[in-house]
Design a protein around this motif. Structure first.
Motif, PDB file in Angstrom:
ATOM      1  N   PRO A  80       1.251  -1.015  -0.383  1.00 22.71           N
ATOM      2  CA  PRO A  80       0.069  -0.609  -0.317  1.00 22.71           C
ATOM      3  C   PRO A  80       1.366   1.235   0.323  1.00 22.71           C
ATOM      4  CG  PRO A  80       0.139  -0.756   2.118  1.00 22.71           C
ATOM      5  CD  PRO A  80       1.087  -1.573   1.487  1.00 22.71           C
ATOM      6  N   ASN A  81       2.459   1.175   0.082  1.00 20.74           N
ATOM      7  CA  ASN A  81       2.759   2.632   0.008  1.00 20.74           C
ATOM      8  C   ASN A  81       3.310   3.570  -0.768  1.00 20.74           C
ATOM      9  OD1 ASN A  81       4.342   2.364   2.792  1.00 20.74           O
ATOM     10  ND2 ASN A  81       5.796   0.487   2.055  1.00 20.74           N
ATOM     11  N   GLY A  82       2.814   4.356  -0.924  1.00 20.59           N
ATOM     12  CA  GLY A  82       1.846   5.188  -2.075  1.00 20.59           C
ATOM     13  C   GLY A  82       0.788   5.558  -2.258  1.00 20.59           C
ATOM     14  N   SER A  83       0.065   5.110  -1.646  1.00 19.69           N
ATOM     15  CA  SER A  83      -1.235   5.529  -1.928  1.00 19.69           C
ATOM     16  C   SER A  83      -2.512   6.231  -0.935  1.00 19.69           C
ATOM     17  CB  SER A  83      -1.843   3.400  -1.554  1.00 19.69           C
ATOM     18  OG  SER A  83      -1.711   2.606  -1.660  1.00 19.69           O
ATOM     19  N   TYR A  84      -2.886   6.340  -1.653  1.00 24.23           N
ATOM     20  CA  TYR A  84      -3.798   8.014  -1.495  1.00 24.23           C
ATOM     21  C   TYR A  84      -5.158   7.306  -1.602  1.00 24.23           C
ATOM     22  CZ  TYR A  84      -5.584  12.770  -1.090  1.00 24.23           C
ATOM     23  OH  TYR A  84      -5.827  14.021  -0.816  1.00 24.23           O
ATOM     24  N   LEU A  85      -6.630   7.106  -0.772  1.00 21.33           N
ATOM     25  CA  LEU A  85      -7.616   7.491  -0.241  1.00 21.33           C
ATOM     26  C   LEU A  85      -8.216   8.373  -0.147  1.00 21.33           C
ATOM     27  CD1 LEU A  85     -10.079   6.192  -0.604  1.00 21.33           C
ATOM     28  CD2 LEU A  85     -10.117   5.679   1.513  1.00 21.33           C
ATOM     29  N   TYR A  86      -9.184   8.976  -1.198  1.00 14.07           N
ATOM     30  CA  TYR A  86      -9.956  10.826  -0.864  1.00 14.07           C
ATOM     31  C   TYR A  86     -11.404  10.045  -0.995  1.00 14.07           C
ATOM     32  CZ  TYR A  86     -12.504  14.623  -0.741  1.00 14.07           C
ATOM     33  OH  TYR A  86     -13.005  15.889  -0.925  1.00 14.07           O
ATOM     34  N   ALA A  87     -12.181  10.432   0.483  1.00  7.50           N
ATOM     35  CA  ALA A  87     -13.485   9.877   0.620  1.00  7.50           C
ATOM     36  C   ALA A  87     -14.087  10.516   1.243  1.00  7.50           C
ATOM     37  CB  ALA A  87     -13.273   8.810   1.107  1.00  7.50           C
ATOM     38  N   GLU A  88     -15.050  11.081   0.537  1.00  5.51           N
ATOM     39  CA  GLU A  88     -17.037  11.587   1.274  1.00  5.51           C
ATOM     40  C   GLU A  88     -17.856   9.956   2.016  1.00  5.51           C
ATOM     41  OE1 GLU A  88     -17.765  15.013   0.083  1.00  5.51           O
ATOM     42  OE2 GLU A  88     -15.861  16.174  -0.883  1.00  5.51           O
ATOM     43  N   ALA A  89     -18.351  11.081   2.577  1.00  8.06           N
ATOM     44  CA  ALA A  89     -19.482  10.039   3.624  1.00  8.06           C
ATOM     45  C   ALA A  89     -20.226  10.860   3.934  1.00  8.06           C
ATOM     46  CB  ALA A  89     -18.859   9.197   4.999  1.00  8.06           C
ATOM     47  N   GLU A  90     -21.783  10.315   4.781  1.00  9.07           N
ATOM     48  CA  GLU A  90     -22.643  11.204   5.216  1.00  9.07           C
ATOM     49  C   GLU A  90     -23.748  10.014   5.053  1.00  9.07           C
ATOM     50  OE1 GLU A  90     -25.737  13.409   1.851  1.00  9.07           O
ATOM     51  OE2 GLU A  90     -23.471  14.006   2.329  1.00  9.07           O
ATOM     52  N   GLN A  91     -24.823  10.438   5.305  1.00  6.44           N
ATOM     53  CA  GLN A  91     -25.912   9.161   5.686  1.00  6.44           C
ATOM     54  C   GLN A  91     -26.138   8.219   5.144  1.00  6.44           C
ATOM     55  OE1 GLN A  91     -26.828   7.831   9.390  1.00  6.44           O
ATOM     56  NE2 GLN A  91     -27.800   6.437   7.656  1.00  6.44           N
ATOM     57  N   HIS A 117       3.392   5.370  -8.819  1.00 11.00           N
ATOM     58  CA  HIS A 117       3.906   4.197  -9.334  1.00 11.00           C
ATOM     59  C   HIS A 117       4.936   5.162  -9.961  1.00 11.00           C
ATOM     60  CE1 HIS A 117       1.259   0.125  -8.696  1.00 11.00           C
ATOM     61  NE2 HIS A 117       0.318   1.688  -8.741  1.00 11.00           N
ATOM     62  N   GLY A 118       5.162   5.983  -8.867  1.00 10.02           N
ATOM     63  CA  GLY A 118       6.912   7.007  -9.417  1.00 10.02           C
ATOM     64  C   GLY A 118       6.490   7.806 -11.036  1.00 10.02           C
ATOM     65  N   ASP A 119       6.818   7.368 -12.392  1.00 13.50           N
ATOM     66  CA  ASP A 119       6.478   8.054 -13.387  1.00 13.50           C
ATOM     67  C   ASP A 119       4.889   8.356 -13.541  1.00 13.50           C
ATOM     68  OD1 ASP A 119       5.714   5.108 -14.091  1.00 13.50           O
ATOM     69  OD2 ASP A 119       6.856   6.106 -15.673  1.00 13.50           O
ATOM     70  N   HIS A 120       3.854   7.585 -12.755  1.00 11.55           N
ATOM     71  CA  HIS A 120       2.324   8.006 -12.795  1.00 11.55           C
ATOM     72  C   HIS A 120       2.087   6.970 -12.007  1.00 11.55           C
ATOM     73  CE1 HIS A 120       3.385   3.892 -13.918  1.00 11.55           C
ATOM     74  NE2 HIS A 120       1.711   3.116 -13.750  1.00 11.55           N
ATOM     75  N   PRO A 167       0.373  12.454 -14.564  1.00  9.84           N
ATOM     76  CA  PRO A 167      -0.273  11.880 -15.391  1.00  9.84           C
ATOM     77  C   PRO A 167      -1.170  10.976 -14.258  1.00  9.84           C
ATOM     78  CG  PRO A 167       1.685  10.908 -16.584  1.00  9.84           C
ATOM     79  CD  PRO A 167       1.974  12.536 -15.143  1.00  9.84           C
ATOM     80  N   ILE A 168      -2.104  10.309 -14.667  1.00 12.11           N
ATOM     81  CA  ILE A 168      -2.916   9.550 -14.164  1.00 12.11           C
ATOM     82  C   ILE A 168      -3.944   8.536 -14.706  1.00 12.11           C
ATOM     83  CG2 ILE A 168      -4.759   9.203 -12.346  1.00 12.11           C
ATOM     84  CD1 ILE A 168      -4.313  11.710 -11.040  1.00 12.11           C
ATOM     85  N   THR A 169      -3.822   7.482 -14.551  1.00 13.48           N
ATOM     86  CA  THR A 169      -4.405   6.075 -14.951  1.00 13.48           C
ATOM     87  C   THR A 169      -5.698   5.523 -14.640  1.00 13.48           C
ATOM     88  OG1 THR A 169      -2.189   5.272 -16.243  1.00 13.48           O
ATOM     89  CG2 THR A 169      -4.411   3.633 -16.622  1.00 13.48           C
TER      90      THR A 169
END
Length: 148
Positions: free
Chosen positions: A25-36, A47-50, A121-123
């Motif tokens: 999981p190193n290098g992981s980023y989670l953005y989460a929103e929550a409500e009821q 992954h370094g270059d992407h 860049p994001i895949t």
């Protein structure tokens, strides 16, 4: 007072992230929103270059819901940024009064990703073929669903 019950749930989220990204999981980023009744998690891994965006699974959504539900009503967060670096996680929470209610979740996600990754860049995943296009023919007529 800090809710000590959230620690194990945050660790569970890290384990689920590891499963989704195939192990490390190193290098992981989670953005989460929550409500009821609503969770909107988006998971990325550097992954370094992407960057790769991974599809969340039901276990991740359930863990986010559990984390949100465990907080008392006056302490419920709306957005979480969860990062894994050097085998350690850091979770930061944003509360409803800290967010612009006129923005959409996607607007805040886009900003969070730009803050984290800049213009790298994001895949993104492609649809996996389980999607179905619905037409009006797929829905019953109003008179068929109404009281008889």
């Amino acid at each position: 007072m800090v809710n000590v019950a959230i620690g194990p749930i945050l660790e569970e989220i890290g384990q689920i992230i590891a499963e989704i990204v195939d192990g490390d999981p190193n290098g992981s980023y989670l953005y989460a929103e929550a409500e009821q009744g609503f969770q909107a998690p988006t998971l990325f891994k550097d992954h370094g270059d992407h960057i790769i965006c991974y599809r969340p699974n039901i276990e991740l959504c359930d863990a986010i819901e559990k984390l949100w539900e465990i907080e008392p009503d006056d302490k419920k967060w709306q957005a979480m940024r969860y990062e894994v670096e050097d085998n350690r996680f850091n979770a930061r929470f944003e509360f409803p009064d800290e967010l612009n209610p006129d923005e959409w979740v996607d607007d805040r996600l886009e900003r969070a990703v730009a803050e984290r990754y800049g213009d790298r860049p994001i895949t993104y995943p492609k649809p996996d073929g389980t999607y179905q296009t619905l037409t009006l023919d797929d829905f019953p007529d109003d008179d068929e669903t109404g009281p008889s």
